[in-house]
Design an enzyme around this catalytic site. Structure first.
Site, mmCIF file in Angstrom:
data_model
loop_
_atom_site.group_PDB
_atom_site.id
_atom_site.type_symbol
_atom_site.label_atom_id
_atom_site.label_comp_id
_atom_site.label_asym_id
_atom_site.label_seq_id
_atom_site.Cartn_x
_atom_site.Cartn_y
_atom_site.Cartn_z
ATOM 1 N N HIS A 42 3.743 17.607 12.503
ATOM 2 C CA HIS A 42 3.150 16.289 12.704
ATOM 3 C C HIS A 42 3.359 15.731 14.127
ATOM 4 C CE1 HIS A 42 2.516 16.526 8.403
ATOM 5 N NE2 HIS A 42 1.366 15.741 8.612
ATOM 6 N N HIS A 278 -3.055 14.183 14.054
ATOM 7 C CA HIS A 278 -2.065 13.584 13.216
ATOM 8 C C HIS A 278 -1.163 14.780 12.610
ATOM 9 C CE1 HIS A 278 -0.347 11.804 9.633
ATOM 10 N NE2 HIS A 278 -0.895 12.799 8.981
ATOM 11 N N GLU A 436 8.177 -2.382 -10.742
ATOM 12 C CA GLU A 436 8.832 -1.524 -11.223
ATOM 13 C C GLU A 436 9.399 -0.395 -10.183
ATOM 14 O OE1 GLU A 436 6.355 -2.413 -12.709
ATOM 15 O OE2 GLU A 436 6.956 -3.372 -14.598
#
Lengths: 707, 707
Positions: A42, A278, A436
């Site tokens: 990347h 990317h 959570e």
């Protein structure tokens, strides 16, 4: 001139301004070459984020390349972990000795010992946390900000800011779409964690193309609504000074800050501002075009000009000075506040006092007790007395029983609220909200702040550790000691029904490396479970507790045997005779194991009952020990009784009374009975199974679902 | 007078205004009594939400109690599912025949056949989706809005609004803190789903007390930032007219709408506005105090005045009229657009054309192929031709290979974007953004809209189905046919490293009821996997695909055998001889199974190779079939080769080449080799294992981790 405009870092950056084009282009050149080197990885992000890196690594962040673990360092977390080359490259340039140019070239290679894996890994110097799964890093950063705030509130005294670091976190477009990040952002704003600065690499490109394909929200307004300070930087690909000023402004804010930095992914490459850049090598021809565009000779591969090393050469001495200054501060702090300083040193070392186990009760009431209550009896005195523990819950305080006498909430002391709040930043009870996933990711950040300084404890219903599973997994992957308390386990939780009754979740956690999933059968085993979890270096733990009352077995249960994972619970006083049957009881289903065993014994079978709180711990025992408990090579019929999916018990048992469907909304014991968890019904089935084996011995070789 | 002020519903509500105090107090009285009846459950929320219910059920929602599945009904989703009594009570009052007063009293009881479980369940009439785990329902509602928008765009014609319903969703404070909800909210705003109306029961109380303990954000501003329309209702506990007007206004918006309705939890009870009233019976004395406060005689238990039934008596005829009107519309639509109407009827019936399998290629290239590519070869022609398929991805279009020729994106056609967009609401390719959890919950909503109308397909890296696991689980619990495509499975995915390499995740999904986790070994098996998933009534499926090239086995692989879960892959032309060894190959690790089997055969062992794409499918076969494949009762040494945790394979194998640690960042084949996945290394280990058994036959009884 504002305060930030007068900051030394901004003044220095302005003086350096003429060098920036040169520095940025050679940094980008290095990234392009490294990605091309192994034809993958990347590169687009690191390229686009270059100026942010210069602002952070050269001007703003306080750290010491000679000592990556200098305690009061600013933390940097790369939440968009796939852009790790960004961090690796800067770690090289600023002089971390491990990160040589050769090492940089090992990125994406077949080199087993590479310090440049595809995502940053906590095991390596100058990497605070392992990142990659998006949205985790920013939540880890929130945890680091909590840890730092708590230490500062607890140990700083006037004139002695022994903890005053800043937590910097880089995010991309993707992190800000992920649920755990959104939860953590909301939490950080509500707790007013102003020691947290998030730099947003806003390039508006993700894998599928332009971000607005899927996201058209006003991100600044969203953060402001979440009580964040927001600063925009327009030309974020080049304008290092503007970024430095924004970072310095952020440090002065009374809120956490998002710096929305507009950048161009893959700048100056033929693929700039596209999704293509990317996650792929741009190819040899495009590498040359890039060099031509920025004005670098075609043969300058992996080329770092001397000027660049020189430019960064002040970082090491500055880092050493930071640390020396801090050491001096600590010395005078020790003189002024000897007791506090001694305690602080213990926190830095990450040690528990030798006598910590003295806080665990040695006996428990014989009356039936829910293990969620037992858990409180065990943990609360420890948490009360040892400020290593940061205990929190995802809005289930009334259910999880983890409130100790005099507990103080971790809270923004300036918060004006509808109801009275008890708390400030010294508080060690964290109301995480109904978040959570963020809770567990924040807990990872707390644990990673400085290993051992804190032992974070999270809590919710066990079922909702599925929401948090990606974070629990990352904690395990990072070998972080985080203790997760999951109450209301099993179908015994009752009326809430199948949505709340875990069937397959334990199977995941039992298979997850570096994690102990422990299901104690009664209070004594609960004490043993917490002991294991607190001592478990390199492991996260989940302690699985019942909502409902559990029978206590003071004659059978062995607190000290939990650490073996499984042990002989009852041999009915005939330990040495050949067994007809082994029954494995687990957690809240032990009552059915003991109940059916008694019936089968009365029918003349020689039965052993084994308690099996933790598979992973058992796997870590010697073959001899394991054979002594289960005698597996003798193929004694062995029936496991647990109201979870059987998958994995086949290693230890030849048959099971398990769940192969979802549960049902019925009162706990009625629900158990509905699914066959009833000692008489079980005894009948096991008796039939044993008779079947008598007729056809080979049946024992094939795991039988008796339910 | 605005349009909404002139709406029939608001005019009617204003006429009824004098009755509201009476109706609300008797509704609340019923809730209080029902919770007290079984000494538990969630009464505070339904009490606080009463006025919202009257506005929805009496005035605004279009539905038919005589036919809960009337196709063009408005959908109502209770995202805060613990408040299910709210819905049960209204379903009784408006005249759903199944919901008698006696039935209502079965709430939280030991009644096995109760239609009033602790959370709403999709199996029951007038319940659109099962809810309970917070944040799921609102994402399901977004999915329903997607489904409805797509149908409307595809089938409505001028003068023929055959689909024009509204999706209503109730949320509480908790839902709006959960990550999946925040992801779904962002998605809904970006897609401008203006057929979605969320009523927010804003009582600012959660289990731990006042919501501002953990959340101080400006929720309205946050929704506005996410491109929502926001309407406030101040006195939401009593002011039914204001709620009706807000709902009517919402239906006119060009954006999704949040109605922020300020309510009081547990109104008029001694515990009003406290956390205590959220999830518990208030007790006998407080029940009496409540009745006294609102002015109801103490003996009026489960009392529904005749006036109340009379008040709701118009709902049935209105509902019948809605449906009759719609039926009439369809009749004239059939005349005007016969072909379109015929297609629409097929969508309503939820059937696939008989010839759907014809779109699956019957053969595949023999060259090595990644199964993520095979998946595209199989699915894309189906998705192209059958508009039942709504295919989407969490921002991984370039990786998951699910784009078919001419695919149109599901998109807001009015969106003004930085880059050109291809799409409108007829589109069937959904860019979900980097929101794995919401993606799967939205897919559940699409599938639940009308079972069979749509087959939603989601996709991301397999590892990130851990983020989505709570939604995948809910889809399975609801028996929804949703197909999840998880690419980049196994450590073979390579350089991205341990954060992206699933080790324990398959263990969860294999243990999860109502779900097929299928790992095909090559293209033919991939075709078989999609066939199973598309035909799997009552099951969700995950198809697990490789990033890397896989060897093709056209001689061994059987597309039609995938449905058996496991089958004999290679007997090396000696099918009937006694086997020395069975090797189980799974998914992308088949090459190691076949490779090591060839070596072991050359060493004289009589080997069988079994392909094992799906454990649950295998479990569903007859004992005879299972014995014919694995001969388990003969205890032939059986070695499973899979780069996942072994847990669960012990049922089928006696030893395994499995992963007991996390993975590593290395190129795929190097990574395999690093962890021992190499045919020579495996053959050596298996040979040693077989020799060990020869010496000590009982070794075969205990599962051996050979790795």
């Amino acid at each position: 001139m504002t305060v930030s405009e007068s900051s030394a870092s901004l003044i220095q950056a302005k003086q350096d301004q003429t060098k920036f084009d040169f520095m940025l282009k050679y940094y980008r050149n290095l990234i392009v070459d490294l990605v091309h080197n192994y034809k993958g990885g990347h590169g687009g992000g690191p390229n686009g984020m270059a100026a942010i890196g210069f602002a952070l690594y050269k001007y703003v962040m306080k750290y010491n390349p000679e000592n990556p673990s200098y305690f009061n360092r600013d933390r940097f977390i790369l939440s968009n972990g796939h852009t790790c080359l960004f961090q690796y490259a800067f770690n090289h340039l600023v002089g971390y000795s491990h990160m040589t140019l050769e090492e940089l070239k090992s990125y994406h290679s077949a080199e087993e010992e590479s310090l440049c894996p595809g995502h940053p890994e906590i095991e390596h110097p100058a990497i605070e946390v392992t990142t990659g799964p998006l949205g985790q890093g920013i939540a880890n950063a929130v945890g680091m900000a909590v840890a730092s705030k708590n230490l500062a509130a607890t140990y700083n005294r006037e004139g002695f800011p022994v903890v005053d670091n800043t937590i910097f976190c880089m995010v991309g477009d993707a992190c800000l779409q992920e649920g755990p990040a959104l939860e953590a952002i909301s939490f950080a704003g509500s707790m007013r964690l102003n020691n947290l600065v998030v730099t947003y690499d806003n390039n508006q490109i993700s894998c599928d193309g332009s971000v607005d394909i899927t996201n058209t929200e006003d991100i600044n307004a969203k953060f402001i609504a979440c009580n964040w300070n927001v600063i925009d930087v327009e030309n974020g690909s080049m304008d290092i000074c503007a970024i430095v000023q924004a970072l310095e402004d952020a440090k002065l804010s009374d809120k956490p800050t998002l710096i929305n930095i507009h950048t161009v992914i893959g700048l100056s490459t033929p693929w700039e501002n596209t999704a293509a850049v990317h996650g792929a090598d741009i190819g040899a021809a495009n590498v040359l075009k890039f060099k031509e565009t920025v004005g670098i000779e075609a043969d300058k591969t992996f080329y770092i000009p001397d000027e660049m090393y020189k430019y960064f050469s002040d970082i090491k001495p500055k880092g050493q000075a930071y640390e020396a200054q801090w050491n001096q501060l600590i010395t005078s702090y020790e003189a002024a506040y000897p007791e506090l300083a001694a305690e602080f040193q213990i926190k830095i070392k990450g040690e528990l006092p030798a006598n910590w186990k003295d806080y665990i009760p040695t006996s428990f009431p014989n009356a039936d007790t829910p293990s969620r209550k037992s858990g409180g009896l065990v943990l609360n005195p420890i948490a009360q007395h040892l400020n290593q523990f940061l205990v929190g819950t995802a809005d289930l305080s009334p259910s999880v029983n983890m409130i100790w006498p005099g507990k103080v909430d971790f809270q923004d002391p300036k918060k004006e609220t509808a109801c009275g709040l008890n708390g400030d930043y010294t508080g060690r009870y964290i109301h995480y909200g109904i978040r959570e996933h963020a809770m567990c990711a924040i807990a990872n950040g707390i644990a990673a702040y400085n290993k051992g300084t804190f032992i974070p404890v999270t809590s919710t219903f066990f079922m909702f550790y599925l929401y948090a599973a990606p974070a629990v997994r990352m904690g395990a992957l990072m070998n972080l000691k985080v203790i997760h308390v999951g109450t209301h386990d099993s179908i015994g939780t009752g009326e809430d029904g199948p949505t709340h009754q875990p069937i397959a979740l334990a199977n995941f956690y039992r298979a997850l490396p570096n994690l102990y999933y422990i299901r104690p059968a009664d209070s004594l085993e609960t004490a043993g479970a917490y002991e294991v979890a607190i001592e478990a270096e390199g492991y996260s733990s989940i302690i699985s507790e019942s909502r409902q009352n559990l029978v206590q077995y003071p004659e059978n249960s062995k607190r000290d045997a939990v650490k073996f994972g499984a042990y002989v619970f009852d041999d009915f006083n005939i330990p040495d005779a050949k067994k007809d049957l082994i029954i494995i009881g687990v957690g809240s289903e032990m009552c059915f194991a003991m109940g059916s065993a008694a019936i089968l014994r009365s029918q003349g079978y020689n039965v052993r009952v084994v308690s099996f709180p933790c598979q992973r711990l058992f796997e870590q025992q010697s073959a001899e020990y394991r054979h002594s408990v289960l005698m597996r090579q003798q193929m004694i019929p062995t029936v496991v009784i647990e109201a979870y999916a059987p998958n994995g018990w086949e290693r230890y048992a030849t048959a099971g009374i398990n769940m192969k469907t979802f549960g049902k909304s019925l009162p706990g014991m009625v629900c158990y009975d509905f699914f066959g968890y009833n000692k008489e019904k079980i005894a009948t089935k096991v008796d039939a199974y044993l008779k079947q084996i008598k007729d056809t011995p080979s049946v024992v070789y094939e795991f039988q679902d008796l339910n």
